[in-house]
Design an enzyme around this catalytic site. Structure first.
Site, PDB file in Angstrom:
ATOM      1  N   LYS A  74     -10.410  -0.721   0.840  1.00  0.00           N
ATOM      2  CA  LYS A  74     -10.209  -0.717   2.291  1.00  0.00           C
ATOM      3  C   LYS A  74     -11.528  -1.083   2.966  1.00  0.00           C
ATOM      4  O   LYS A  74     -12.570  -0.455   2.720  1.00  0.00           O
ATOM      5  CB  LYS A  74      -9.767   0.667   2.775  1.00  0.00           C
ATOM      6  CG  LYS A  74      -8.293   0.920   2.548  1.00  0.00           C
ATOM      7  CD  LYS A  74      -7.942   2.336   2.881  1.00  0.00           C
ATOM      8  CE  LYS A  74      -7.248   2.472   4.203  1.00  0.00           C
ATOM      9  NZ  LYS A  74      -6.779   3.867   4.418  1.00  0.00           N
TER      10      LYS A  74
HETATM   11  C1  E4P Z   1      -3.949   4.579   6.246  1.00  0.00           C
HETATM   12  O1  E4P Z   1      -4.372   3.819   5.394  1.00  0.00           O
HETATM   13  C2  E4P Z   1      -4.706   5.721   6.784  1.00  0.00           C
HETATM   14  O2  E4P Z   1      -5.214   6.441   5.695  1.00  0.00           O
HETATM   15  C3  E4P Z   1      -3.867   6.696   7.573  1.00  0.00           C
HETATM   16  O3  E4P Z   1      -2.547   6.221   7.712  1.00  0.00           O
HETATM   17  C4  E4P Z   1      -4.490   7.137   8.847  1.00  0.00           C
HETATM   18  O4  E4P Z   1      -3.627   8.046   9.477  1.00  0.00           O
HETATM   19  P1  E4P Z   1      -4.096   9.000  10.676  1.00  0.00           P
HETATM   20  O5  E4P Z   1      -4.157   8.191  11.915  1.00  0.00           O
HETATM   21  O6  E4P Z   1      -2.997  10.031  10.757  1.00  0.00           O
HETATM   22  O7  E4P Z   1      -5.417   9.575  10.298  1.00  0.00           O
END
Ligand code: E4P
Length: 215
Positions: free
Chosen positions: A83
């Protein structure tokens, strides 16, 4: 639609994989920190359980460092997807990593034009954060719809991971729109299974079955 689990909790991952429905996993620094364990220990356990893309986030901010970090993460397991945040430096790093054959999940995407740039740099996945947009009164799902249109217009291969999902309705909308993937917290996966009429129906059938003679 592929279903990823959005967690770094090993018990949740084990429980969810029993369903036979989990196609991959996404983590982020917040989810990792919540576990209070060593990063590499968590990653090792995830790699043993999940047979599919495993998103691990790079935390460097300069493209040169992101590339180095991503190369290290990619070496852990062939399923690892790195990521990279949707920043100027992140775009530079993604281009290089894509050329090296390292799969990037471009994260923290909040606009359709950011998603266009992510696809152009060769990101394998793009993660629009719909819950965080809803939180500030912007319709997150509109963003997913626009990204889909753009990717269809130009035949981009980048897969859309609907991220920051907060409830079953988000999953429903992602599926109706035709998103490639939804990454879903464990709690929401459980909510997807449940329906009160199913529970009532099972209970009623079991009661009636008791009345059947000579079973
Ligand atoms: C996705 O890759 C993220 O880890 C996640 O969906 C973020 O979610 P949040 O906005 O609830 O922290």
């Amino acid at each position: 639609m592929k279903l990823f689990i959005d967690t770094a909790n090993i018990d949740e991952i084990k429980e969810a994989t029993k369903l036979g429905l989990i196609d991959g996993i996404t983590t982020n620094p917040t989810l990792i920190a919540r576990e209070g364990k060593e990063f590499m220990q968590i990653v090792k356990e995830i790699c043993e359980i999940i047979d599919g893309p495993i998103s691990l986030e790079a935390v460097s901010t300069k493209s040169k460092d992101m590339i180095k970090e991503a190369q290290g993460l990619a070496k852990i397991h062939s399923n690892v997807v790195v990521k990279i945040p949707m920043t100027r430096e992140g775009l530079i790093a993604t281009r290089q990593l894509a050329m090296e054959g390292i799969h990037v999940n471009m994260t923290l995407v909040f606009s359709p034009t950011q998603a266009l740039l992510a696809a152009k740099t060769g990101a394998a996945y793009v993660s629009p954060f719909i819950g965080r947009l809803d939180d500030i009164s912007h319709c997150g799902m509109d963003l997913v719809e626009q990204i889909l249109t753009i990717y269809d217009n130009y035949d981009f291969d980048t897969e859309i991971i609907v991220a920051s999902i907060r409830n079953p309705l988000h999953v429903l909308e992602a599926a109706l729109i035709g998103a490639d993937i939804a990454t879903v917290p464990f709690k929401v996966i459980e909510q997807l299974i449940k329906h009160p009429l199913t529970d009532i129906g099972v209970e009623r059938f079991l009661k009636d079955w008791e009345k059947v003679e000579n079973k």
